[in-house]
Design a protein around this motif. Sequence first.
Motif, short mmCIF file in Angstrom:
data_model
loop_
_atom_site.label_atom_id
_atom_site.label_comp_id
_atom_site.label_asym_id
_atom_site.label_seq_id
_atom_site.Cartn_x
_atom_site.Cartn_y
_atom_site.Cartn_z
N ASP A 49 31.01 -5.30 15.01
CA ASP A 49 30.99 -6.72 14.66
C ASP A 49 30.82 -6.90 13.15
N ILE A 50 29.89 -6.16 12.56
CA ILE A 50 29.66 -6.25 11.12
C ILE A 50 30.91 -5.81 10.35
N SER A 51 31.58 -4.80 10.87
CA SER A 51 32.68 -4.16 10.14
C SER A 51 33.94 -5.02 10.06
N GLN A 52 34.06 -6.05 10.90
CA GLN A 52 35.31 -6.82 10.96
C GLN A 52 35.73 -7.39 9.62
N SER A 53 34.83 -8.15 8.98
CA SER A 53 35.17 -8.78 7.70
C SER A 53 35.42 -7.75 6.62
N PHE A 54 34.59 -6.72 6.59
CA PHE A 54 34.72 -5.71 5.54
C PHE A 54 36.00 -4.88 5.71
N ALA A 55 36.44 -4.71 6.96
CA ALA A 55 37.70 -4.00 7.20
C ALA A 55 38.88 -4.79 6.64
N ILE A 56 38.81 -6.11 6.71
CA ILE A 56 39.85 -6.96 6.14
C ILE A 56 39.92 -6.75 4.63
N HIS A 89 32.82 -8.79 20.01
CA HIS A 89 31.71 -7.86 19.93
C HIS A 89 30.37 -8.52 20.28
N HIS A 90 30.29 -9.84 20.15
CA HIS A 90 29.10 -10.53 20.65
C HIS A 90 29.02 -10.36 22.17
N ARG A 91 30.18 -10.51 22.80
CA ARG A 91 30.24 -10.30 24.26
C ARG A 91 29.93 -8.84 24.60
N GLY A 92 30.41 -7.94 23.74
CA GLY A 92 30.12 -6.53 23.96
C GLY A 92 28.64 -6.22 23.81
N ILE A 93 28.00 -6.85 22.84
CA ILE A 93 26.56 -6.68 22.64
C ILE A 93 25.80 -7.17 23.88
N LEU A 94 26.19 -8.33 24.38
CA LEU A 94 25.53 -8.88 25.56
C LEU A 94 25.71 -7.97 26.77
N ALA A 95 26.92 -7.45 26.96
CA ALA A 95 27.16 -6.54 28.09
C ALA A 95 26.31 -5.28 27.97
N ALA A 96 26.19 -4.75 26.75
CA ALA A 96 25.38 -3.55 26.53
C ALA A 96 23.90 -3.83 26.75
N ILE A 97 23.46 -5.02 26.36
CA ILE A 97 22.06 -5.41 26.59
C ILE A 97 21.77 -5.44 28.09
N LYS A 98 22.66 -6.06 28.84
CA LYS A 98 22.45 -6.17 30.29
C LYS A 98 22.50 -4.81 30.98
N ALA A 99 23.26 -3.88 30.37
CA ALA A 99 23.34 -2.54 30.94
C ALA A 99 22.20 -1.64 30.46
N HIS A 107 42.24 -13.80 6.19
CA HIS A 107 42.40 -13.83 7.64
C HIS A 107 41.43 -14.88 8.15
N SER A 108 41.59 -15.32 9.38
CA SER A 108 40.68 -16.32 9.94
C SER A 108 39.95 -15.77 11.15
N PRO A 109 39.12 -14.74 10.97
CA PRO A 109 38.44 -14.14 12.11
C PRO A 109 37.34 -15.01 12.69
N LEU A 110 36.93 -16.02 11.90
CA LEU A 110 35.81 -16.84 12.35
C LEU A 110 36.26 -18.07 13.12
N THR A 111 37.56 -18.22 13.35
CA THR A 111 38.02 -19.43 14.02
C THR A 111 38.82 -19.14 15.28
N ASP A 112 38.70 -17.93 15.81
CA ASP A 112 39.34 -17.67 17.09
C ASP A 112 38.36 -16.93 18.00
N THR A 113 38.62 -16.95 19.29
CA THR A 113 37.66 -16.39 20.24
C THR A 113 37.53 -14.89 20.13
N ALA A 114 38.51 -14.22 19.51
CA ALA A 114 38.40 -12.78 19.31
C ALA A 114 37.22 -12.43 18.43
N ALA A 115 36.77 -13.40 17.63
CA ALA A 115 35.64 -13.16 16.74
C ALA A 115 34.36 -12.88 17.51
#
Length: 241
Positions: A217-224, A194-204, A183-191
């Motif tokens: 975020d860690i689990s994405q590659s391993f789930a593949i 969870h970085h965006r989710g981390i940032l949102a949680a930090i701000k909250a 799969h190519s999870p590292l070449t699309d914005t969906a990758a």
Amino acid sequence: MNIQTSSKFDGPGLDHLAPIGRETVQDRIYRQLRDALIQGRFDAGEIFLAGDVAQRMSVSSMPVREALARLVSERALEAMANRRVRVPLLTLERARDIAQARTLIEAELAARALANLTHADIERLEVLTAEYEDTSKAQDVATLNHAFHFKLYEAAGSPVFMPIVESLWMQAGPYVRAAAKLHSPLTDTAATLHHRGILAAIKAGDREQVSAELTADISQSFAILERADPDFWVAENGAAS
């Protein structure tokens, strides 16, 4: 009884210490190989011969052997016969172990970092995420992903956990590389979801959500890899050995 103490370090143990020198050739070789492993540039089963690596890096064989031995001791590489060293072969069991270890340690580091992050730190995490979304080069993505995570973890201020995380990232590199072949999870914005989710949680200020997004975020590659056909594991290891 009065016990006198001295503020000076004047015990005989100091006789065994030596001045700290500049970074050695071995250190530089080690760092380059470590970074390449972390960024998933090597296939599982890839063989290293000290002489070949030395020729490639225009250095002598001795510091290369020392750097390779160091990486073997950290379980990023494994020793074989005839002084050869290789990237460990892939197994689903090891993938699961690495994923669990990373999740446990990195989620805790991310949660600890929350209280220490400055406004400048958060801005830097935002910039790294934006740069990640704007690039399509796998090598740049790997570098930016590493920079994002370690910028976050460094804020936790744990000199004990950080070397463990570095070791885990080296061990995880070939698995992330293998997942990218499926799969190519590292070449699309969906990758960066969870970085965006981390940032949102930090701000909250939401410690639990920071950990949850980091785990996802860690689990994405391993789930593949979990979904991979058994033939993939045979082909991946067979092609590299």
